[in-house]
Design a protein around this motif. Structure first.
Motif, short mmCIF file in Angstrom:
data_model
loop_
_atom_site.label_atom_id
_atom_site.label_comp_id
_atom_site.label_asym_id
_atom_site.label_seq_id
_atom_site.Cartn_x
_atom_site.Cartn_y
_atom_site.Cartn_z
N ASP A 70 0.84 -1.18 0.00
CA ASP A 70 0.00 0.00 0.00
C ASP A 70 0.89 1.24 0.00
OD1 ASP A 70 -3.00 0.84 0.57
OD2 ASP A 70 -1.68 2.19 1.69
N LYS A 71 0.38 2.32 -0.59
CA LYS A 71 1.18 3.55 -0.65
C LYS A 71 1.55 4.06 0.73
CE LYS A 71 -3.08 6.23 -1.17
NZ LYS A 71 -3.67 7.48 -1.62
N SER A 72 0.68 3.82 1.72
CA SER A 72 0.99 4.29 3.07
C SER A 72 2.16 3.51 3.67
CB SER A 72 -0.23 4.18 3.98
OG SER A 72 -0.57 2.83 4.19
N SER A 73 2.32 2.26 3.24
CA SER A 73 3.46 1.48 3.70
C SER A 73 4.75 2.00 3.08
CB SER A 73 3.29 0.01 3.34
OG SER A 73 2.09 -0.49 3.85
N ILE A 74 4.63 2.46 1.84
CA ILE A 74 5.79 3.00 1.14
C ILE A 74 6.31 4.26 1.82
CG2 ILE A 74 6.61 3.93 -1.07
CD1 ILE A 74 6.05 0.98 -1.19
N THR A 75 5.39 5.08 2.30
CA THR A 75 5.81 6.30 2.99
C THR A 75 6.80 5.98 4.11
OG1 THR A 75 3.73 7.46 2.53
CG2 THR A 75 5.01 8.25 4.41
N GLY A 76 6.45 5.05 4.97
CA GLY A 76 7.32 4.70 6.09
C GLY A 76 8.60 4.04 5.63
N LEU A 77 8.47 3.13 4.66
CA LEU A 77 9.62 2.39 4.15
C LEU A 77 10.67 3.36 3.62
CD1 LEU A 77 10.30 -0.66 3.69
CD2 LEU A 77 9.50 -0.35 1.35
N VAL A 78 10.21 4.30 2.78
CA VAL A 78 11.12 5.26 2.17
C VAL A 78 11.68 6.21 3.24
CG1 VAL A 78 11.23 7.25 0.60
CG2 VAL A 78 10.17 5.11 -0.15
N SER A 79 10.84 6.60 4.18
CA SER A 79 11.31 7.52 5.22
C SER A 79 12.43 6.91 6.06
CB SER A 79 10.15 7.92 6.14
OG SER A 79 9.20 8.67 5.41
N ARG A 80 12.28 5.62 6.39
CA ARG A 80 13.34 4.98 7.18
C ARG A 80 14.63 4.86 6.37
NH1 ARG A 80 8.64 2.29 8.89
NH2 ARG A 80 8.88 0.66 7.31
#
Lengths: 162, 162
Positions: A70-80
DNA sequence: TATTGTTATACTCTATAACTATA
DNA sequence: TATAGTTATAGAGTATAACAATA
């Protein structure tokens, strides 16, 4: 079940069922990658992120499709990953809603290091096979992959520059 | 890197490197299992838990070794499975500190259902190969597994009843 | 004292739903 | 209105450290 012990029903001692053998090989390779990247404090998904960025600069949305998250999972993944200096965000000039994600120099060098280490790990596994089998295994694996992809209407070897 | 796109350097079009082919096959199988068990709201690790319990009734400690997780991780894993009625805890009569974990009837039936579904998934992948190759792939996979295990001093086919 | 298991805590990873900004 | 991305929230999964019960 992949993690069941060796003696499958109806099989002679010293044999794994076809499914068991493939499933266990899959777990063996997956586990080898997991342990390898853990040395660099990376998870499998962080490693996949670096992997897909090696030859792309996708938007967050495209990343979500590539990694099937999900795009919301990508937000966190990329942020980390960004916090660790491995990737960078940039606003797209074409569409100011979109965010382009790219590998930093550090991210690229880490991805390369992992790729070559992992390549050595898998090569080591193959070295126990006689040379002819050592070629046959990847050939058969490729065949399964290509057929599976084509069954889904995908040409694994499609090129953009044609 | 496994998730890199097809064209590996130095390879002709229509070919994957040996490592890429094996890595991608591993991800294909792993992903197929993941999607299959998600239909039953299970994760890979929950599925592995059910899998190892099919022919064992280990303590929490033994489970930690089998699944290569910390004992504190096992506590939560087993508790979530227990809450769903898939496994049961019982205090060992031999050592009252120890907790024995076993599959419930529901857990066993779910494990069987998943095993046969997954078996069908993998068989389907193999069906694209000509019959001779269809036997060769699992044979080679087994060979790699056995050699890898023996390199670690493990006999994959050791039996307790001998 | 040593071992078995749980608890407290912290972090990653994931999804759903609600939101903001841009198109 | 529709799309791109983030935030809020909730829960699984993992490890480390501290703990209780038993050996």
């Amino acid at each position: 079940m992949a993690s069941r012990s060796a003696g499958a029903p109806g099989k002679a001692r010293g044999e794994l069922s076809a499914v068991d053998a493939l499933a266990q090989l899959s777990f063996l390779i997956h586990g080898a990658l997991e342990r390898r990247v853990a040395e660099h404090d990376l998870s499998i998904i962080q490693t996949r992120l670096l992997g897909v960025l090696r030859d792309r600069t996708p938007t967050m949305n495209e990343l979500a499709k590539l990694l099937e998250l999900d795009k919301s999972s990508i937000t966190g993944l990329v942020s980390r990953a960004e916090r660790r200096g491995l990737v960078a965000r940039a606003t797209s000039s074409a569409d100011r809603r979109a965010v382009l994600v790219s590998l930093t120099a550090a991210g690229r060098s880490l991805a390369s290091a992992i790729a070559s280490r992992f390549e050595a790990d898998v090569s080591m596994m193959l070295e126990s096979l006689p040379p002819s089998d050592r070629k046959a295994l990847p050939r058969l694996a490729s065949q399964v992959l290509v057929d599976h992809a084509s069954r889904q209407g995908i040409d694994l070897f499609a090129t953009t520059d044609s």
